[in-house]
Write a protein that holds these residues in place. Structure first.
Motif, PDB file in Angstrom:
ATOM      1  N   VAL A 100       0.864  -1.176   0.000  1.00  0.00           N
ATOM      2  CA  VAL A 100       0.000   0.000   0.000  1.00  0.00           C
ATOM      3  C   VAL A 100       0.893   1.215   0.000  1.00  0.00           C
ATOM      4  CG1 VAL A 100      -1.744   1.272   1.228  1.00  0.00           C
ATOM      5  CG2 VAL A 100      -1.796  -1.198   1.244  1.00  0.00           C
ATOM      6  N   GLY A 101       1.140   1.748  -1.202  1.00  0.00           N
ATOM      7  CA  GLY A 101       1.888   2.994  -1.253  1.00  0.00           C
ATOM      8  C   GLY A 101       0.956   4.088  -0.799  1.00  0.00           C
ATOM      9  N   LEU A 102       1.377   4.884   0.150  1.00  0.00           N
ATOM     10  CA  LEU A 102       0.585   6.059   0.465  1.00  0.00           C
ATOM     11  C   LEU A 102       0.612   6.962  -0.756  1.00  0.00           C
ATOM     12  CD1 LEU A 102       1.890   6.655   4.067  1.00  0.00           C
ATOM     13  CD2 LEU A 102      -0.397   5.972   3.423  1.00  0.00           C
ATOM     14  N   PRO A 103      -0.402   7.809  -0.938  1.00  0.00           N
ATOM     15  CA  PRO A 103      -0.440   8.650  -2.134  1.00  0.00           C
ATOM     16  C   PRO A 103       0.600   9.760  -2.066  1.00  0.00           C
ATOM     17  CG  PRO A 103      -2.254   9.175  -0.692  1.00  0.00           C
ATOM     18  CD  PRO A 103      -1.557   8.018  -0.070  1.00  0.00           C
ATOM     19  N   LEU A 104       1.835   9.368  -1.909  1.00  0.00           N
ATOM     20  CA  LEU A 104       2.926  10.314  -1.732  1.00  0.00           C
ATOM     21  C   LEU A 104       4.090   9.885  -2.614  1.00  0.00           C
ATOM     22  CD1 LEU A 104       2.920  10.219   2.165  1.00  0.00           C
ATOM     23  CD2 LEU A 104       1.903  12.005   0.788  1.00  0.00           C
ATOM     24  N   ASP A 108       8.674  10.672   0.272  1.00  0.00           N
ATOM     25  CA  ASP A 108       7.757  10.994   1.364  1.00  0.00           C
ATOM     26  C   ASP A 108       7.159   9.751   2.007  1.00  0.00           C
ATOM     27  OD1 ASP A 108       8.171  13.661   1.220  1.00  0.00           O
ATOM     28  OD2 ASP A 108       6.489  14.055  -0.132  1.00  0.00           O
ATOM     29  N   PHE A 112       7.639   9.634   5.855  1.00  0.00           N
ATOM     30  CA  PHE A 112       6.362   9.891   6.527  1.00  0.00           C
ATOM     31  C   PHE A 112       6.442   9.693   8.045  1.00  0.00           C
ATOM     32  CE2 PHE A 112       2.185   8.553   8.070  1.00  0.00           C
ATOM     33  CZ  PHE A 112       1.361   9.519   7.523  1.00  0.00           C
ATOM     34  N   ALA A 113       6.839   8.479   8.446  1.00  0.00           N
ATOM     35  CA  ALA A 113       6.832   8.178   9.885  1.00  0.00           C
ATOM     36  C   ALA A 113       7.844   9.021  10.669  1.00  0.00           C
ATOM     37  CB  ALA A 113       7.061   6.694  10.111  1.00  0.00           C
ATOM     38  N   MET A 115       8.872  11.939  10.001  1.00  0.00           N
ATOM     39  CA  MET A 115       8.355  13.309  10.076  1.00  0.00           C
ATOM     40  C   MET A 115       7.251  13.412  11.116  1.00  0.00           C
ATOM     41  SD  MET A 115       8.461  14.457   6.122  1.00  0.00           S
ATOM     42  CE  MET A 115       7.658  16.046   6.181  1.00  0.00           C
ATOM     43  N   GLN A 116       6.391  12.386  11.174  1.00  0.00           N
ATOM     44  CA  GLN A 116       5.339  12.388  12.207  1.00  0.00           C
ATOM     45  C   GLN A 116       5.963  12.393  13.584  1.00  0.00           C
ATOM     46  OE1 GLN A 116       3.013  13.076  10.681  1.00  0.00           O
ATOM     47  NE2 GLN A 116       2.014  11.543   9.433  1.00  0.00           N
ATOM     48  N   ARG A 165       9.620   1.593   4.354  1.00  0.00           N
ATOM     49  CA  ARG A 165       8.796   2.468   5.171  1.00  0.00           C
ATOM     50  C   ARG A 165       8.654   1.910   6.580  1.00  0.00           C
ATOM     51  NH1 ARG A 165       3.273   3.270   2.439  1.00  0.00           N
ATOM     52  NH2 ARG A 165       2.765   1.465   3.708  1.00  0.00           N
ATOM     53  N   ALA A 166       8.494   0.585   6.666  1.00  0.00           N
ATOM     54  CA  ALA A 166       8.358  -0.027   7.985  1.00  0.00           C
ATOM     55  C   ALA A 166       9.653   0.107   8.782  1.00  0.00           C
ATOM     56  CB  ALA A 166       7.976  -1.495   7.844  1.00  0.00           C
ATOM     57  N   SER A 168      11.572   2.703   8.529  1.00  0.00           N
ATOM     58  CA  SER A 168      11.911   4.124   8.659  1.00  0.00           C
ATOM     59  C   SER A 168      11.734   4.640  10.071  1.00  0.00           C
ATOM     60  CB  SER A 168      11.049   4.950   7.707  1.00  0.00           C
ATOM     61  OG  SER A 168       9.710   4.930   8.147  1.00  0.00           O
TER      62      SER A 168
END
Lengths: 257, 297
Positions: A100-104, A108, A112-113, A115-116, A165-166, A168
């Motif tokens: 599931v690619g985020l729409p980014l 990004d 994402f994580a 930065m959050q 991403r996981a 990151s």
């Protein structure tokens, strides 16, 4: 009898029961995940493997009709009692079966994580993104187009993107839910190598339909069938000619499932 | 000769296809038809007037016997200012409500809110105008101590209330259309609810949200009755939020009945209709371009 020094336990699951709107799908699971091991969870479809993973980082919360009883402890803390669930989820990296690619953009997606979590320095992010992409064996393929949408990548690349991403948010536990469903055998092999390397710094829990993948990678293997934990033990034992339970033998030998 | 089942099915298939095709074409035909007839009524005057004076002069004296003036500059400013102000109020509330409905509120509260919002959409515009005259106007005079209660701000407030339901329902659909897997992926990465909304949902739903806002704009700029009643209907370029204004639509509604068919005044009113056409066309075109621009990125 002298037991060998037990490795510290990262996750302790006690009599975990889960039902969706009255239909029980996990019937009292008890198992531990030890630090720095690769634990494979095998079993045919509908045996509760994904649900079990979801209970670990409380992603089960997003399903309104799910009812959980029993305890899941991560590093000795009952996840039910955790106030800051975001922190728990950052501690546990999760890779879904279908990417599931985020729409980014690619960049990004990985940034994402962090930065959050409050990392804002561009230089710092750049380093982090590169390191995660390298680890997921994706860097060389995407380094020239980090700003394009993640969804433009091929299925296998997207899956590696979700692995990057996981990683990151620097999880201590990495859960992979049938990560190789969408990718080719060569890429799968590369990611398996990555997982072996990661073992030195984190704990890996992988759900897989491919029993041979469990055999190749896992230190210990748990066999789940219809919501019951049939057997958990060292991978050699589970895959031996004499596992503790007959069903295990039948399943890993491909007699059913 | 009897038709076989197979032939019958092939025929009905063709018939249905034809019917659907006609429906599609009719939409285009109607739009062009309306444009054509409005153009036919207004066109003769187009040759006679100075276009610059028509668009930019604020002298609108169409009933003068000796020296009629047809400048719609003040009307354009009126229409645009009331719409912009209305959107400045409606967009934050509308988009916010859409986000609340789709992401934050429970199922029971959602049902209640949706019914209420739909009710809001069903109120006829003349009733809104009535509310503007009898409720908002005295309120404005009391709170802001302005001399006239029917003014730009009053009209914008009503238009905002009228467009919020549209923005909410279309915006909520757009947010609902974002796959749950996005939400889950973001949550699994440790994002809070607000971070999910801000970083994932809004970018993913931006096209739908833009469409929602533009439908709101369309509703506001085309609205006639409420603005006729609540803006003061006075021709001038407003200098403050509480100056009365007059819009293009209200002018047509108020004056068309009094003109004789084919007169200059009559023709110029149709020209205003054409102008409204052009404005909506430009709004839609910009929206299209913006959406395409976003996609290309």
């Amino acid at each position: 009898m002298v037991t060998p020094m037990a490795a510290p336990k990262r996750i302790e699951i006690q009599d975990l029961r889960l039902s969706y709107g009255g239909r029980e799908v996990l019937h009292g699971i008890t198992l531990d995940v030890e630090a720095n091991e690769i634990l494979a969870i095998i079993g045919p479809a509908q045996s509760g493997k994904t649900s079990l993973l979801r209970c670990m980082n409380r992603m089960i919360d997003v399903i309104p009709e799910a009812r959980v009883s029993g305890t899941v402890k991560v590093d000795g803390v009952d996840v039910r009692s955790i106030r800051n669930v975001c922190e728990l989820r950052r501690k546990i990296g999760m890779v879904a079966p279908l990417p599931v690619g985020l729409p980014l953009s690619i960049y990004d997606n990985v940034a994402f994580a962090p930065m959050q979590a409050g990392v804002t320095g561009t230089a710092e992010l750049d380093v982090l993104v590169e390191r995660c992409l390298r680890r997921a064996a994706l860097w060389d393929e995407v380094k020239d187009r980090l700003r394009t949408l993640g969804s433009k990548l091929s299925g296998g690349q997207q899956q590696r993107l979700t692995i990057a991403r996981a990683l990151s948010h620097q999880p201590e536990i990495l859960c992979l839910d049938e990560f190789s469903i969408a990718i080719d055998p060569i890429t799968t092999a590369r990611i398996e190598d990555v997982l072996r390397e990661l073992r030195s710094e984190m704990t890996v829990v992988m759900v897989t339909n491919l029993v041979q993948q469990a055999r190749r990678l896992a230190d210990r293997t748990a066999f789940l069938l219809n919501g019951d934990l049939i057997e958990i033990g060292p991978t050699e034992a589970v895959f031996s000619d004499r596992p503790a339970r007959r069903e295990t033998y039948d399943y890993v030998q491909g007699l059913f499932g | 000769m009897r038709l076989s089942r197979k032939q019958l099915r092939a025929w009905s298939e063709k018939l249905i296809e034809l019917a659907i095709r006609l429906c599609g074409i009719s939409a285009i035909v109607f739009v062009f038809g309306i444009f054509f007839f409005v153009f036919r009524e207004g066109a003769p005057f187009l040759a006679k007037i100075d276009l610059r004076e028509f668009l930019f002069s604020d002298q609108w004296i169409p009933t003068s016997q000796t020296n009629p003036r047809y400048g719609v500059g003040a009307l354009i400013v009126g229409s645009v200012s009331v719409t912009v102000l209305a959107m400045a109020i409606a967009v934050p509330f509308g988009v916010g409500a859409a986000i609340f409905l789709s992401e934050f509120c429970g199922p029971r509260a959602k049902e209640g809110l949706k019914i209420t919002i739909e009710l809001l959409a069903a109120i006829p515009s003349v009733v809104w105008g009535f509310i503007g005259l009898s409720v908002v106007s005295p309120l404005l005079i009391q709170v802001f101590h302005v001399p006239i209660g029917v003014n730009l701000f009053n009209g914008a407030l009503l238009l905002a209330l009228m467009s919020v339901p549209i923005i909410v329902s279309i915006g909520e659909d757009a947010l609902k259309a974002v796959p749950d897997t996005y939400r889950e992926a973001a949550v699994a990465l440790g994002a809070t609810r607000w971070q999910v909304v801000y970083r994932v949902l809004l970018p993913a739903a931006k096209n739908g949200l833009l469409a929602a806002v533009l439908l709101g704009v369309g509703r506001a700029i085309g609205e006639t009755m409420a603005v006729l009643m609540a803006t003061g209907h006075s021709i001038r370029i407003p200098h403050s939020l509480f100056d009365p204004i007059r819009t293009l639509t209200a002018t047509i509604a108020a004056e068309l009945g009094e003109t004789s068919q084919g007169s200059e005044h009559y023709q110029v009113l149709f020209l205003i209709g054409l102008l409204l056409f052009l404005i909506t066309f430009i709004v839609n075109l910009t929206a299209d371009l913006v959406v395409k621009g976003i996609r290309r990125k």
